[in-house]
Scaffold this motif. Structure first.
Motif, mmCIF file in Angstrom:
data_model
loop_
_atom_site.group_PDB
_atom_site.id
_atom_site.type_symbol
_atom_site.label_atom_id
_atom_site.label_comp_id
_atom_site.label_asym_id
_atom_site.label_seq_id
_atom_site.Cartn_x
_atom_site.Cartn_y
_atom_site.Cartn_z
ATOM 1 N N ASP A 167 0.853 -1.187 0.000
ATOM 2 C CA ASP A 167 0.000 0.000 0.000
ATOM 3 C C ASP A 167 0.894 1.244 0.000
ATOM 4 O O ASP A 167 1.685 1.447 0.927
ATOM 5 C CB ASP A 167 -0.885 -0.029 1.250
ATOM 6 N N PRO A 168 0.805 2.112 -1.015
ATOM 7 C CA PRO A 168 1.737 3.240 -1.155
ATOM 8 C C PRO A 168 1.414 4.414 -0.237
ATOM 9 O O PRO A 168 0.923 5.453 -0.662
ATOM 10 C CB PRO A 168 1.594 3.619 -2.631
ATOM 11 N N VAL A 169 1.709 4.249 1.035
ATOM 12 C CA VAL A 169 1.458 5.290 2.028
ATOM 13 C C VAL A 169 2.767 6.021 2.342
ATOM 14 O O VAL A 169 3.842 5.417 2.365
ATOM 15 C CB VAL A 169 0.871 4.666 3.317
ATOM 16 N N HIS A 170 2.681 7.324 2.589
ATOM 17 C CA HIS A 170 3.865 8.135 2.891
ATOM 18 C C HIS A 170 4.627 7.558 4.085
ATOM 19 O O HIS A 170 4.050 7.270 5.129
ATOM 20 C CB HIS A 170 3.426 9.571 3.211
ATOM 21 N N GLY A 171 5.923 7.358 3.900
ATOM 22 C CA GLY A 171 6.784 6.927 4.990
ATOM 23 C C GLY A 171 6.899 5.432 5.183
ATOM 24 O O GLY A 171 7.500 4.984 6.171
ATOM 25 N N VAL A 172 6.352 4.634 4.264
ATOM 26 C CA VAL A 172 6.474 3.175 4.399
ATOM 27 C C VAL A 172 7.539 2.653 3.437
ATOM 28 O O VAL A 172 7.779 3.248 2.384
ATOM 29 C CB VAL A 172 5.133 2.458 4.138
ATOM 30 N N GLU A 219 16.862 18.042 5.523
ATOM 31 C CA GLU A 219 17.867 19.072 5.791
ATOM 32 C C GLU A 219 17.490 19.901 7.017
ATOM 33 O O GLU A 219 18.341 20.220 7.860
ATOM 34 C CB GLU A 219 18.037 19.965 4.566
ATOM 35 N N LYS A 220 16.216 20.243 7.144
ATOM 36 C CA LYS A 220 15.748 21.033 8.287
ATOM 37 C C LYS A 220 15.950 20.269 9.594
ATOM 38 O O LYS A 220 16.247 20.876 10.636
ATOM 39 C CB LYS A 220 14.273 21.374 8.115
ATOM 40 N N ALA A 221 15.833 18.940 9.545
ATOM 41 C CA ALA A 221 15.971 18.121 10.750
ATOM 42 C C ALA A 221 17.421 17.739 11.044
ATOM 43 O O ALA A 221 17.682 16.998 11.990
ATOM 44 C CB ALA A 221 15.128 16.857 10.608
ATOM 45 N N TYR A 281 13.453 10.844 12.360
ATOM 46 C CA TYR A 281 12.547 10.168 11.438
ATOM 47 C C TYR A 281 11.093 10.514 11.724
ATOM 48 O O TYR A 281 10.258 10.531 10.808
ATOM 49 C CB TYR A 281 12.789 8.657 11.471
ATOM 50 N N GLY A 282 10.793 10.827 12.978
ATOM 51 C CA GLY A 282 9.453 11.299 13.286
ATOM 52 C C GLY A 282 9.172 12.638 12.630
ATOM 53 O O GLY A 282 8.086 12.869 12.087
ATOM 54 N N ASP A 283 10.165 13.542 12.663
ATOM 55 C CA ASP A 283 10.010 14.844 12.020
ATOM 56 C C ASP A 283 9.888 14.713 10.500
ATOM 57 O O ASP A 283 9.120 15.438 9.854
ATOM 58 C CB ASP A 283 11.198 15.752 12.354
ATOM 59 N N VAL A 284 10.648 13.783 9.921
ATOM 60 C CA VAL A 284 10.681 13.645 8.460
ATOM 61 C C VAL A 284 9.468 12.890 7.920
ATOM 62 O O VAL A 284 8.845 13.310 6.938
ATOM 63 C CB VAL A 284 11.988 12.943 8.022
ATOM 64 N N PHE A 285 9.128 11.767 8.556
ATOM 65 C CA PHE A 285 8.075 10.893 8.031
ATOM 66 C C PHE A 285 6.791 10.896 8.859
ATOM 67 O O PHE A 285 5.788 10.331 8.420
ATOM 68 C CB PHE A 285 8.584 9.452 7.934
ATOM 69 N N GLY A 286 6.835 11.473 10.057
ATOM 70 C CA GLY A 286 5.660 11.444 10.912
ATOM 71 C C GLY A 286 5.448 10.119 11.624
ATOM 72 O O GLY A 286 4.346 9.830 12.094
ATOM 73 N N ALA A 304 9.917 18.035 -1.098
ATOM 74 C CA ALA A 304 9.511 18.500 0.221
ATOM 75 C C ALA A 304 10.129 17.637 1.316
ATOM 76 O O ALA A 304 10.565 18.155 2.364
ATOM 77 C CB ALA A 304 7.995 18.488 0.343
ATOM 78 N N THR A 305 10.202 16.322 1.100
ATOM 79 C CA THR A 305 10.806 15.439 2.090
ATOM 80 C C THR A 305 12.297 15.704 2.214
ATOM 81 O O THR A 305 12.858 15.687 3.321
ATOM 82 C CB THR A 305 10.549 13.968 1.729
#
Length: 271
Positions: A5-10, A95-97, A162-167, A89-90
């Motif tokens: 399932d193509p969900v963000h962060g998997v 870079e921000k993190a 990784y929480g900041d980047v992928f939630g 965006a990711t």
């Protein structure tokens, strides 16, 4: 569990950089029953004719990629790709993190858009914004990816990054024998049944494979862990740990292929 399932962060894809493509293809064919399909250069992707590599398949379905290791000084290793809705965006979020960009976002024909990145301590991973190609076609089955793990000297920093980047969200479980905590990873806005991996704290001395830096590795489902380990050692690989039984998880072993890339084989507990 990992799904397609193509969900963000998997996790959606993984590939191996190997110094000898044909030797790697033979090794994983013996251990995991994979068939190797060499890339046909030319029309499908610009520059493909200059690349050595291809795809691993299990029962006709894509389970991983294989390519020639060309980066000077780099070790042979598995690279795990995470699905994202917006690669640019990711990358900015990385870079921000405090992470770094090793390969800036770029298109691979119509297949998708990718970037290769590192967390603040040097753990390497990649992201994939799918186009016509969503990634692997078989997961959570014998001979396919079933879990991902990060070994790091600073698990709390890794969880924040990784929480900041992928939630991602996390739940911690204590390891037996006072071995510390193991943090289970769940993708954003998904139930715990969709746990996809874990983060484990180790000393820098125990991270010798990557020169003390953190590293991700894949866990592959196998029908018989001991038989898979016999194939590993019988084909020039080695075993770092196991085979051993993990309560509630299954029988597993941490293995290293002949070129030094690490992975885990796991026969899961039957539900």
């Amino acid at each position: 569990m990992i799904t397609t399932d193509p969900v963000h962060g998997v996790p959606c894809f993984l590939d191996l950089g190997a110094p000898d493509v044909q030797a790697a293809a033979a090794f994983y064919g013996s251990v995991l029953g994979w068939e190797y399909e060499a890339m046909q250069g030319g029309e499908e992707m610009e520059g493909a004719e200059d690349m050595e590599g291809g795809m691993f398949r299990k029962d006709g379905k894509v389970v991983a990629g294989l390519g020639k290791l060309t980066e000077e000084g780099a070790r042979s290793a598995w690279m795990i790709y995470y699905n994202v809705t917006d690669a640019d965006a990711t990358t900015q979020a990385v870079e921000k993190a405090g992470g770094t960009v090793r390969t800036a976002p770029r298109d691979l024909g119509e297949w998708g858009r990718m970037a290769q990145l590192s967390d603040p301590l040097g753990g390497q991973f990649a992201i994939w914004q799918p186009g016509t190609d969503g990634g692997v076609e078989l997961v959570d089955a014998p001979g396919a990816l079933s879990w991902t793990e990060l070994y790091t000297s600073d698990p709390e920093a890794a969880k924040k990054f990784y929480g900041d980047v992928f939630g991602w969200s996390y739940s911690d479980m204590e390891l037996p024998g006072g071995g510390g905590a193991y943090s289970l990873i769940t993708p954003a806005d998904l139930p715990e049944e969709r746990m996809q991996g874990g983060i484990m704290g180790l000393s820098k001395e125990d991270l010798a494979l990557a020169g003390g830096k953190p590293y991700w590795h894949p866990v592959f489902d196998v029908e018989d862990c001991d038989a898979a380990v016999a194939q590993v050692t019988g084909n020039g690989g080695s075993v770092q740990m196991g085979p051993e039984d993990a309560e509630g998880v299954g029988r597993l072993a941490v293995c290293v292929d002949p070129a030094g890339a690490d992975f885990v084989v796991l026969t899961p507990v039957k539900s």
